[in-house]
Design an enzyme around this catalytic site. Structure first.
Site, PDB file in Angstrom:
ATOM      1  N   ASP A  55       1.059  -1.366   0.094  1.00 36.62           N
ATOM      2  CA  ASP A  55      -0.037  -0.065   0.030  1.00 36.62           C
ATOM      3  C   ASP A  55       0.731   1.256  -0.026  1.00 36.62           C
ATOM      4  O   ASP A  55       1.804   1.492   0.810  1.00 36.62           O
ATOM      5  CB  ASP A  55      -1.034   0.116   1.443  1.00 36.62           C
ATOM      6  CG  ASP A  55      -2.074   1.040   1.016  1.00 36.62           C
ATOM      7  OD1 ASP A  55      -3.119   0.503   1.283  1.00 36.62           O
ATOM      8  OD2 ASP A  55      -2.037   1.926   0.753  1.00 36.62           O
ATOM      9  N   GLN A  91     -13.282   4.916   8.985  1.00 37.91           N
ATOM     10  CA  GLN A  91     -14.704   4.310   9.166  1.00 37.91           C
ATOM     11  C   GLN A  91     -14.921   2.815   8.585  1.00 37.91           C
ATOM     12  O   GLN A  91     -15.795   2.096   8.689  1.00 37.91           O
ATOM     13  CB  GLN A  91     -15.537   5.115   8.153  1.00 37.91           C
ATOM     14  CG  GLN A  91     -16.844   4.831   7.795  1.00 37.91           C
ATOM     15  CD  GLN A  91     -16.836   4.282   6.362  1.00 37.91           C
ATOM     16  OE1 GLN A  91     -15.431   4.390   5.889  1.00 37.91           O
ATOM     17  NE2 GLN A  91     -17.803   3.712   5.519  1.00 37.91           N
ATOM     18  N   LYS A 121       0.481   3.479   5.818  1.00 40.45           N
ATOM     19  CA  LYS A 121      -0.510   2.236   6.046  1.00 40.45           C
ATOM     20  C   LYS A 121       0.349   0.970   6.428  1.00 40.45           C
ATOM     21  O   LYS A 121      -0.470   0.192   7.013  1.00 40.45           O
ATOM     22  CB  LYS A 121      -1.594   2.198   4.992  1.00 40.45           C
ATOM     23  CG  LYS A 121      -2.713   3.321   4.957  1.00 40.45           C
ATOM     24  CD  LYS A 121      -3.854   2.861   3.993  1.00 40.45           C
ATOM     25  CE  LYS A 121      -4.810   4.077   3.920  1.00 40.45           C
ATOM     26  NZ  LYS A 121      -5.711   3.861   2.907  1.00 40.45           N
ATOM     27  N   CYS A 164     -11.170 -16.766 -14.466  1.00 42.08           N
ATOM     28  CA  CYS A 164     -10.493 -15.621 -13.985  1.00 42.08           C
ATOM     29  C   CYS A 164     -11.187 -14.292 -14.098  1.00 42.08           C
ATOM     30  O   CYS A 164     -12.292 -14.369 -14.700  1.00 42.08           O
ATOM     31  CB  CYS A 164      -9.117 -15.411 -14.578  1.00 42.08           C
ATOM     32  SG  CYS A 164      -8.960 -14.428 -16.227  1.00 42.08           S
ATOM     33  N   CYS A 190     -12.117 -13.527 -17.492  1.00 41.15           N
ATOM     34  CA  CYS A 190     -13.369 -14.381 -17.955  1.00 41.15           C
ATOM     35  C   CYS A 190     -14.648 -13.682 -17.768  1.00 41.15           C
ATOM     36  O   CYS A 190     -15.441 -13.960 -18.398  1.00 41.15           O
ATOM     37  CB  CYS A 190     -13.177 -15.754 -17.361  1.00 41.15           C
ATOM     38  SG  CYS A 190     -11.885 -16.626 -17.752  1.00 41.15           S
ATOM     39  N   CYS A 249     -15.204   4.057  -4.026  1.00 50.99           N
ATOM     40  CA  CYS A 249     -15.510   4.259  -2.612  1.00 50.99           C
ATOM     41  C   CYS A 249     -15.646   5.815  -2.515  1.00 50.99           C
ATOM     42  O   CYS A 249     -16.337   6.470  -1.811  1.00 50.99           O
ATOM     43  CB  CYS A 249     -14.618   3.696  -1.822  1.00 50.99           C
ATOM     44  SG  CYS A 249     -14.980   1.788  -1.680  1.00 50.99           S
ATOM     45  N   CYS A 308     -10.124 -15.985 -23.673  1.00 54.33           N
ATOM     46  CA  CYS A 308     -10.028 -15.118 -22.430  1.00 54.33           C
ATOM     47  C   CYS A 308      -8.539 -14.493 -22.632  1.00 54.33           C
ATOM     48  O   CYS A 308      -7.509 -15.277 -22.761  1.00 54.33           O
ATOM     49  CB  CYS A 308      -9.979 -15.845 -21.168  1.00 54.33           C
ATOM     50  SG  CYS A 308      -9.622 -14.420 -19.727  1.00 54.33           S
TER      51      CYS A 308
END
Ligand SMILES: [Zn+2]
Length: 269
Positions: A65, A75, A89, A174, A177, A191, A249
């Site tokens: 991260d 939250q 993080k 996967c 796919c 988000c 795929c």
């Protein structure tokens, strides 16, 4: 590997409730303690996944991260506390996981998971939990995991909805796919723009941790493969949609392996 071939008295006590589970037992516990699981993102999905994996005694948890903890993360990103605002993080996550279980080794990568470093970071892990929050990374995790032959769990959340599926490279369907290419930017809900309930992230991230534990414990027959599980928290409904692996795929089909090798080697130059 000589490491962790026997359980100490403390370990038997710590893991007693899962050792008692007939499908797991002491032998699976040793498998868990020898295993390496990589988590992409120490956020809403990665937080519950990391906590449950560390609690269960996964030997090494890797966390990727690039971000620092912000007030608006707390939250849902339950690895981090108010005192961590401004910290990396990965650093905050490593501290919490060590506090929970000092047996667990935490490897931190405070960088963005991208095509120039993805194969190098992921190599040597047994399973990947994709807790990323953008399509670019989700497709990259899919392609790198298939290229390296590493099983992984896809997870996604937005608003009051979540979805997850597990992929065994070249054995089961996967992510490509299901969705061949990332959607156009104007169709993407994330988000930051759309909001999400923290507990919804907790549910999906916890399912992803369960899949990782089942995989490394050898319970492959019941994995969430060739199926997409969708969760609607508003209606409190779970649905499972069957997904077929496609021979054409672009992620796991016949021509995909060469294309991926080209892409990763050209990005590394
Ligand atoms: Zn595929």
């Amino acid at each position: 590997m000589a490491k962790n071939t026997r359980l100490s008295t403390d370990q038997i006590e710590r893991y007693s409730r899962q050792i008692l589970v007939p499908d797991l037992g002491g032998k699976s516990q040793i498998h868990l303690m020898q295993s390496r699981v990589l988590i992409i993102g120490a956020g809403g999905l990665g937080s519950p996944a990391a906590l449950y994996l560390a609690a269960a005694g996964i030997g090494t948890v890797g966390i990727v991260d690039p971000d620092s903890v912000e007030l608006s993360n707390l939250q849902r990103q339950i690895l981090h506390a108010t005192r961590d605002i401004g910290r990396a993080k990965t650093e905050s996550a490593a501290e919490k996981l060590h506090e929970l279980n000092p047996d667990v080794e935490v490897e931190t990568y405070p960088v963005r998971f991208e095509s120039s470093n993805a194969a190098e970071i992921a190599a040597g892990y047994d399973f990947i939990v994709d807790g990323s929050d953008n399509f670019e990374t989700k497709f990259l995790v899919n392609d790198v995991a298939i290229g390296l032959g590493i099983a992984f769990s896809h997870g996604g959340i937005v608003r009051l909805q979540g979805q997850t599926m597990t992929v065994l490279p070249r054995k089961t369907a996967c992510y490509r796919c299901l969705f061949d290419m990332p959607p156009p930017p104007e169709e993407i809900l994330n988000c930051q723009q759309s909001g999400v309930l923290g507990a919804v992230a907790g549910t999906i991230g916890t399912i992803q941790a369960t899949e990782a534990i089942k995989y490394v414990a050898g319970l492959e027959d019941g994995l969430l493969t060739d199926r997409l599980l969708t969760y609607d928290a508003r209606l409190m409904k779970f649905h499972t949609v069957e997904i077929n692996r496609r021979s054409q795929c672009s992620g796991c089909g016949q021509k995909a392996a060469l294309a991926l090798q080209d892409r990763l080697s050209s990005d590394r130059v």
